[in-house]
Design a protein around this motif. Structure first.
Motif, PDB file in Angstrom:
ATOM      1  N   ILE A 178       0.836  -1.201   0.000  1.00 52.42           N
ATOM      2  CA  ILE A 178       0.000   0.000   0.000  1.00 52.42           C
ATOM      3  C   ILE A 178       0.867   1.245   0.000  1.00 52.42           C
ATOM      4  CG2 ILE A 178      -1.930  -1.113   1.187  1.00 52.42           C
ATOM      5  CD1 ILE A 178      -0.968   0.285   3.757  1.00 52.42           C
ATOM      6  N   GLU A 179       0.330   2.324  -0.619  1.00 52.77           N
ATOM      7  CA  GLU A 179       0.973   3.640  -0.596  1.00 52.77           C
ATOM      8  C   GLU A 179       2.445   3.569  -0.958  1.00 52.77           C
ATOM      9  OE1 GLU A 179      -1.249   5.720  -0.476  1.00 52.77           O
ATOM     10  OE2 GLU A 179      -2.807   4.502   0.441  1.00 52.77           O
ATOM     11  N   SER A 180       2.776   2.741  -1.966  1.00 54.14           N
ATOM     12  CA  SER A 180       4.175   2.680  -2.401  1.00 54.14           C
ATOM     13  C   SER A 180       4.542   3.913  -3.218  1.00 54.14           C
ATOM     14  CB  SER A 180       4.395   1.425  -3.247  1.00 54.14           C
ATOM     15  OG  SER A 180       3.603   1.471  -4.403  1.00 54.14           O
ATOM     16  N   ASP A 181       3.541   4.743  -3.520  1.00 54.80           N
ATOM     17  CA  ASP A 181       3.799   6.035  -4.146  1.00 54.80           C
ATOM     18  C   ASP A 181       3.509   7.117  -3.117  1.00 54.80           C
ATOM     19  OD1 ASP A 181       1.074   5.682  -3.904  1.00 54.80           O
ATOM     20  OD2 ASP A 181       0.640   6.958  -5.627  1.00 54.80           O
ATOM     21  N   ARG A 182       3.833   8.322  -3.436  1.00 53.04           N
ATOM     22  CA  ARG A 182       3.434   9.477  -2.649  1.00 53.04           C
ATOM     23  C   ARG A 182       2.744  10.431  -3.602  1.00 53.04           C
ATOM     24  NH1 ARG A 182       4.209   6.167   0.482  1.00 53.04           N
ATOM     25  NH2 ARG A 182       5.555   6.182   2.345  1.00 53.04           N
ATOM     26  N   ASP A 183       1.401  10.503  -3.454  1.00 55.54           N
ATOM     27  CA  ASP A 183       0.564  11.249  -4.386  1.00 55.54           C
ATOM     28  C   ASP A 183       0.749  10.722  -5.795  1.00 55.54           C
ATOM     29  OD1 ASP A 183      -0.442  12.830  -2.321  1.00 55.54           O
ATOM     30  OD2 ASP A 183       1.336  14.118  -2.404  1.00 55.54           O
ATOM     31  N   SER A 184       1.351  11.501  -6.696  1.00 55.57           N
ATOM     32  CA  SER A 184       1.494  11.060  -8.083  1.00 55.57           C
ATOM     33  C   SER A 184       2.732  10.227  -8.298  1.00 55.57           C
ATOM     34  CB  SER A 184       1.554  12.289  -9.006  1.00 55.57           C
ATOM     35  OG  SER A 184       2.729  13.016  -8.744  1.00 55.57           O
ATOM     36  N   GLY A 185       3.512  10.030  -7.267  1.00 53.80           N
ATOM     37  CA  GLY A 185       4.771   9.306  -7.428  1.00 53.80           C
ATOM     38  C   GLY A 185       5.952  10.241  -7.607  1.00 53.80           C
ATOM     39  N   ILE A 186       5.706  11.567  -7.579  1.00 54.30           N
ATOM     40  CA  ILE A 186       6.781  12.549  -7.758  1.00 54.30           C
ATOM     41  C   ILE A 186       6.648  13.612  -6.679  1.00 54.30           C
ATOM     42  CG2 ILE A 186       7.774  14.272  -9.293  1.00 54.30           C
ATOM     43  CD1 ILE A 186       6.567  12.729 -11.625  1.00 54.30           C
ATOM     44  N   SER A 187       7.729  13.932  -6.025  1.00 50.13           N
ATOM     45  CA  SER A 187       7.733  14.979  -5.012  1.00 50.13           C
ATOM     46  C   SER A 187       9.013  15.793  -5.162  1.00 50.13           C
ATOM     47  CB  SER A 187       7.663  14.365  -3.608  1.00 50.13           C
ATOM     48  OG  SER A 187       7.732  15.377  -2.626  1.00 50.13           O
ATOM     49  N   ASN A 188       8.851  17.105  -5.346  1.00 48.70           N
ATOM     50  CA  ASN A 188      10.006  18.000  -5.517  1.00 48.70           C
ATOM     51  C   ASN A 188      10.912  17.551  -6.651  1.00 48.70           C
ATOM     52  OD1 ASN A 188       9.180  19.576  -3.303  1.00 48.70           O
ATOM     53  ND2 ASN A 188      10.185  18.155  -1.874  1.00 48.70           N
ATOM     54  N   GLY A 189      10.296  17.062  -7.710  1.00 42.68           N
ATOM     55  CA  GLY A 189      11.068  16.668  -8.876  1.00 42.68           C
ATOM     56  C   GLY A 189      11.761  15.345  -8.741  1.00 42.68           C
ATOM     57  N   LYS A 190      11.563  14.626  -7.617  1.00 34.50           N
ATOM     58  CA  LYS A 190      12.222  13.346  -7.396  1.00 34.50           C
ATOM     59  C   LYS A 190      11.191  12.230  -7.322  1.00 34.50           C
ATOM     60  CE  LYS A 190      16.180  15.279  -4.907  1.00 34.50           C
ATOM     61  NZ  LYS A 190      16.973  15.225  -3.656  1.00 34.50           N
ATOM     62  N   GLN A 191      11.586  11.090  -7.835  1.00 30.39           N
ATOM     63  CA  GLN A 191      10.693   9.941  -7.809  1.00 30.39           C
ATOM     64  C   GLN A 191      10.624   9.382  -6.395  1.00 30.39           C
ATOM     65  OE1 GLN A 191      11.988   6.276  -9.475  1.00 30.39           O
ATOM     66  NE2 GLN A 191       9.939   5.681 -10.131  1.00 30.39           N
ATOM     67  N   VAL A 192       9.406   9.174  -5.912  1.00 25.91           N
ATOM     68  CA  VAL A 192       9.219   8.569  -4.597  1.00 25.91           C
ATOM     69  C   VAL A 192       8.277   7.387  -4.736  1.00 25.91           C
ATOM     70  CG1 VAL A 192       9.743  10.573  -3.184  1.00 25.91           C
ATOM     71  CG2 VAL A 192       7.453  10.332  -4.135  1.00 25.91           C
ATOM     72  N   GLN A 193       8.438   6.611  -5.772  1.00 25.53           N
ATOM     73  CA  GLN A 193       7.636   5.411  -5.986  1.00 25.53           C
ATOM     74  C   GLN A 193       8.544   4.190  -6.044  1.00 25.53           C
ATOM     75  OE1 GLN A 193       5.433   5.205  -9.658  1.00 25.53           O
ATOM     76  NE2 GLN A 193       3.835   3.958  -8.736  1.00 25.53           N
ATOM     77  N   PHE A 194       8.086   3.113  -5.429  1.00 27.44           N
ATOM     78  CA  PHE A 194       8.832   1.867  -5.426  1.00 27.44           C
ATOM     79  C   PHE A 194       8.957   1.348  -6.855  1.00 27.44           C
ATOM     80  CE2 PHE A 194       8.530  -2.853  -5.057  1.00 27.44           C
ATOM     81  CZ  PHE A 194       9.802  -3.066  -4.538  1.00 27.44           C
ATOM     82  N   ASN A 195      10.110   0.806  -7.189  1.00 27.14           N
ATOM     83  CA  ASN A 195      10.330   0.278  -8.527  1.00 27.14           C
ATOM     84  C   ASN A 195       9.795  -1.158  -8.594  1.00 27.14           C
ATOM     85  OD1 ASN A 195      11.151  -0.376 -11.062  1.00 27.14           O
ATOM     86  ND2 ASN A 195      13.351  -0.278 -10.630  1.00 27.14           N
ATOM     87  N   PHE A 196       8.600  -1.305  -9.158  1.00 26.96           N
ATOM     88  CA  PHE A 196       7.952  -2.617  -9.190  1.00 26.96           C
ATOM     89  C   PHE A 196       8.598  -3.573 -10.190  1.00 26.96           C
ATOM     90  CE2 PHE A 196       4.573  -0.189  -7.150  1.00 26.96           C
ATOM     91  CZ  PHE A 196       4.224  -1.065  -6.143  1.00 26.96           C
ATOM     92  N   ASP A 197       9.481  -3.061 -11.020  1.00 26.55           N
ATOM     93  CA  ASP A 197      10.215  -3.979 -11.905  1.00 26.55           C
ATOM     94  C   ASP A 197      11.053  -4.969 -11.100  1.00 26.55           C
ATOM     95  OD1 ASP A 197      10.010  -3.570 -14.929  1.00 26.55           O
ATOM     96  OD2 ASP A 197      10.062  -1.514 -14.187  1.00 26.55           O
ATOM     97  N   ASP A 198      11.394  -4.587  -9.857  1.00 25.51           N
ATOM     98  CA  ASP A 198      12.136  -5.511  -8.994  1.00 25.51           C
ATOM     99  C   ASP A 198      11.302  -6.733  -8.633  1.00 25.51           C
ATOM    100  OD1 ASP A 198      14.195  -3.701  -9.069  1.00 25.51           O
ATOM    101  OD2 ASP A 198      13.775  -2.830  -7.100  1.00 25.51           O
TER     102      ASP A 198
END
Length: 878
Positions: free
Chosen positions: A599-619
């Protein structure tokens, strides 16, 4: 004394034979009137066989190396249950259900007891529910009775009922006992006093005279008085459990006070007399063992206990446990033989002579019993697990290493360190006797399972307090492990609490559909499939990921929390962004045949302050096929590594839709919860699911696992058809298969929810086929971030370009586009355009479908600045 017992009746043999013929576990070959070459569940060899004429027990032909055998009654419980529906009474056969139950379920020869009972019915108090019963009358006037419930429908544990007219305002059976009709008690008879009527009937089949006292604590004084003075030997043969052992001495004392003779036969603690009859274990040798156990149990002094042990197996020196203490016994055999004057020692006459020639000494203020050897295959360690009985208080269970039992001194120190005051003063010879006893026979090997859920090696579901094996519920035994017949397993993970001890009422399904619509039903279908994910992966090599997004207030969290309650857990999911890499790996390894919910592996849209804050599900892509969750080095001086396999399913629940490679997105079945279906009353229905407690709904887990075979058969049968239907409208085979798997899980829901009819199942199929089409359309187009990049690029390169020096395309070749990404970022800021996360963009641009990447970071002469510039070079595929 013993009488040969008939096999269960040949009722429904055809159905049983057909079940064996089609069972995927054994895959028998037919050879005349036999099934042969079936795959053995224990050793895996094709050595199982069973007769078609007497299909009662499946056995493995490897008697010495395996010895597997299992009753078809346990393998196919559905054939041996539902007696009321399958064998209803008729006008010509009013006792038909009772007859079949007694013969098939209990193994009784009904021709010997047919006139003892009649079929009746029982109404559960305060309800309109009835069930058939087998009624035995307690008096000649037939005014009082005991009845066994057949196919009971209540979950309060009720199995039987007493009824009729009370005598003189007393209980229905106080002072009385039930005896087989026509049985006469004569001078000097042995009469076995058991607890239940079925126990009495079981022993009656072997020509033992019996009475049933109805419970362990009931003393049938009136019945005893009627037969007092006949020299009858009352054989106390109550159950070997705690209650039976508690009341046997009390009843024996009362009988002796009445001047009656008493013996004690103690059966094994885990089986009743009718269980023993059904297992065909009752014979002269077995009864002698029960008598011996009874003598040991009734011994009043340690010397008497030692005497019975010596009579059983003559030895000069031996060690015994008595009343939670340990004693060393030395016998002067030569003097004993001389004192006996050539007579053999007998239990009846030789006790005083034995006592004069033996020496008994306490060597331990505890009674240690080695229960089993515990093995941790991951850590490559083992322990000897002991139950240390103490004269006061509860027994202590301790784990000792092999070195702790290697010598008397080491064992003494281990007791001091691991128990509350245990000491050992025995000699090395005493210690050798004890270790020889503990290790002489092959100790049960108990595996420790470091996760919760399905263990593929045992084909069993292991939870903290209960296990499920081949549709049967198995409680945790008193030694804190599960006895699965050929395998013994101890739950090793204590941090996750799963409870299946609750109710299951399928009537909530229609409300669930109304509240959460087809996306919620798709999630419930996936949830059911998750309980069998390893069995599905074994056959189909993969199982999809499920993505569940939702609009605010659409009930996404409510749905997940309710589904967790169905499997006995108060939980929503795992926030992967708050965990370390090691913590994530452990979370992925903790459960088996249950969903891992991220759950909540993103933060809002997945971007905060120009940086990615979403888990890489390709792993997580290896999880699709049940592969490793990560490699760890083993702490040894070699190159050994360890990699646990992903044994769960994966659910992703967050606000932003998952981004990733095409290979990842193909693995995902995506459903989005919205409010389009909401109407009057939707909020109240959703709150109903919020209010449900774990205890009210967690019976879903037990209901599903007890129907494992039926659910999997339904799933595979439905999948074969649905995959063909989905493939006819989809080009991507993986997408078709994944969505067909979830749809097939929906068909399997029908096993548990009768109201989920064919029309509704068809609607679920249509919904998932539509989701599959949308997933294929998305993969045919560029990723949304790439589309946004090219849209912004075109705007800045043309519409917002007042003169050529403001262009973004550095290529002079009209067939190519050359973009310097730093230049692109600068122009976005100047023109107020939204900046993408550049790290994510760089990963996605090579997957661009409209514009093919030719090179990235190529130094070239810019047509804008006439200077060397590093650019990403693309060409239009069209």
């Amino acid at each position: 004394m013993t009488r040969s017992i008939k096999n269960p009746p040949s009722i429904n043999i055809d159905e049983l034979v057909e079940a064996l013929r089609t069972d995927p576990q054994f895959q028998f070959r037919e050879a005349g009137n036999m099934f042969t070459q079936g795959k053995c569940p224990s050793c895996g060899k094709k050595e199982c066989f069973i007769s078609k004429e007497k299909p009662w027990v499946v056995k493995c032909n490897r008697l010495n190396n395996c010895g597997y055998e299992e009753a078809t009654r346990e393998l196919f419980p559905e054939i041996f249950t539902n007696f009321s529906k399958r064998f209803p009474a008729t006008e010509k056969e009013p006792n038909k259900t009772a007859d079949v139950y007694l013969s098939m379920d209990r193994g009784f020869d009904t021709s010997r007891i047919r006139d003892w009972y009649e079929q009746q019915s029982y109404q559960f108090p305060g309800t309109n529910d009835f069930c058939n019963t087998i009624r035995f009358y307690l008096d000649p006037e037939r005014t009082r009775y005991w009845e066994r419930l057949i196919d009971k429908t209540k979950k309060d544990g009720q199995k039987a009922n007493f009824g009729g007219r009370r005598k003189q305002n007393k209980s229905l059976y106080k002072g009385d006992a039930w005896a087989p009709p026509g049985q006469e008690l004569k001078e000097g008879d042995k009469v076995f006093w058991v607890e239940g009527i079925f126990h009495s009937i079981a022993l009656y089949h072997y020509d033992y005279k019996t009475i049933a006292a109805f419970s362990s604590n009931h003393f049938p004084e009136t019945f005893i008085e009627e037969h007092k003075g006949k020299g009858i030997i009352w054989v106390l043969a109550l159950d070997g459990d705690h209650a039976g052992r508690k009341y046997i001495p009390k009843h024996a004392q009362k009988l002796r006070a009445m001047g009656e003779k008493v013996e004690v036969y103690l059966p094994p603690a885990d089986m009743d007399w009718d269980d023993l009859h059904r297992a065909k274990k009752i014979n002269a040798k077995f009864m002698a063992e029960c008598r011996y156990r009874g003598k040991l149990f009734m011994a009043e002094t340690v010397e008497e206990y030692a005497y019975h042990q010596y009579c059983r197996r003559t030895s000069k020196r031996f060690v015994i446990g008595f009343r939670s203490r340990t004693y060393s016994v030395s016998v002067d055999i030569s003097q004993l033989t001389e004192d006996l004057q050539g007579d053999e020692i007998t239990e009846e006459t030789s006790l005083p002579i034995f006592l004069a020639n033996c020496d008994v000494m306490e060597i331990c203020n505890r009674d240690p019993q080695c229960l089993y050897r515990e093995v941790d295959e991951i850590l490559d360690e083992q322990w000897y697990v002991f139950k240390i009985h103490t004269p006061k208080g509860e027994p202590e269970v301790v784990r000792l290493e092999g070195t702790h039992i290697a010598s008397a001194d080491a064992f003494h120190k281990a007791l001091l360190n691991r128990t509350g005051g245990g000491i050992f003063n025995g000699s090395p010879a005493d210690m050798r006797i004890l270790t020889g006893r503990w290790l002489r026979n092959q100790l049960p090997v108990v595996r420790s399972v470091p996760y919760i859920g399905y263990d593929s090696a045992a084909e069993a579901y292991i939870y903290p307090t209960v296990a499920y094996h081949k549709g049967r519920e198995i409680p945790l035994n008193e030694d804190k492990f599960f006895d699965l017949g050929k395998q013994f397993i101890r739950p090793g993970l204590k941090s996750i609490k799963i409870s299946g001890d609750g109710e299951f009422d399928p009537k909530w399904f229609d409300q669930y559909l109304q509240a959460f619509h087809w996306q919620g039903v798709a999630l419930l279908s996936f949830w059911l499939g998750s309980l069998f994910v390893q069995q599905i992966r074994k056959e189909q090599m993969s199982f999809p990921f499920f993505e569940y997004t939702g609009d605010p207030g659409a009930g996404k969290s409510t749905t997940l929390e309710f589904l967790w309650k169905l499997v006995g857990r108060l939980y929503e999911g795992f926030d992967v962004m708050k965990a370390t890499t090691a913590g994530r790996r452990r979370a992925f390894n903790q459960i088996s045949n249950l969903p891992v919910v991220i759950i909540e592996s993103d933060r809002d849209s997945g971007i905060s302050n120009g940086k990615q804050v979403q888990f890489n599900f390709d792993d997580c892509k290896p999880f699709f096929n049940g592969r490793g969750t990560g490699t760890l080095g083993v702490a040894r001086r070699n190159n050994e590594v360890e990699e646990s396999l992903f044994q769960a399913s994966l659910i992703i629940s967050q606000n932003a839709e998952v981004d990733g490679s095409e290979a990842l997105l193909q693995r995902i079945v995506h459903c989005h919860a919205d409010k389009a279906h909401h109407g009057p009353g939707s909020r109240e229905i959703a709150r109903f699911f919020e209010r449900q407690s774990v205890e009210e709904v967690c019976g879903f887990l037990a209901a599903a696992l007890k129907n494992e075979k039926k659910i999997l058969a339904t799933y595979f049968r439905a999948f074969e058809r649905i995959e063909g239907e989905f493939s006819s409208v989809l080009k991507n085979e993986r997408i078709a298969k994944n969505h067909a798997q979830v749809a097939a899980c929906g068909h399997a829901l029908q096993v548990l929810f009768p109201s989920f009819d064919e029309a509704k199942v068809k609607q679920l199929d249509n919904y998932l086929r539509h989701r599959a089409v949308l997933r294929e359309d998305r993969l045919a187009a560029d990723h949304p971030m790439i589309e946004q990049f090219w849209e912004t690029f075109r705007y800045l390169d043309t519409e917002a370009c007042p003169s050529p020096e403001y262009r973004l395309n550095h290529s002079a070749d009209k067939e190519q586009i050359a973009v310097n990404l730093n230049h692109f970022v600068q122009r976005c800021r100047e023109k107020g355009q939204e900046l993408p996360d550049m790290k994510s963009l760089k990963k996605l641009l090579p997957q661009s479908k409209k514009y093919e990447l030719v090179d990235k970071g190529r130094p070239m002469t810019s047509c804008i600045t006439n200077k060397t510039t590093r650019c990403w070079v693309f060409k239009d595929k069209n």
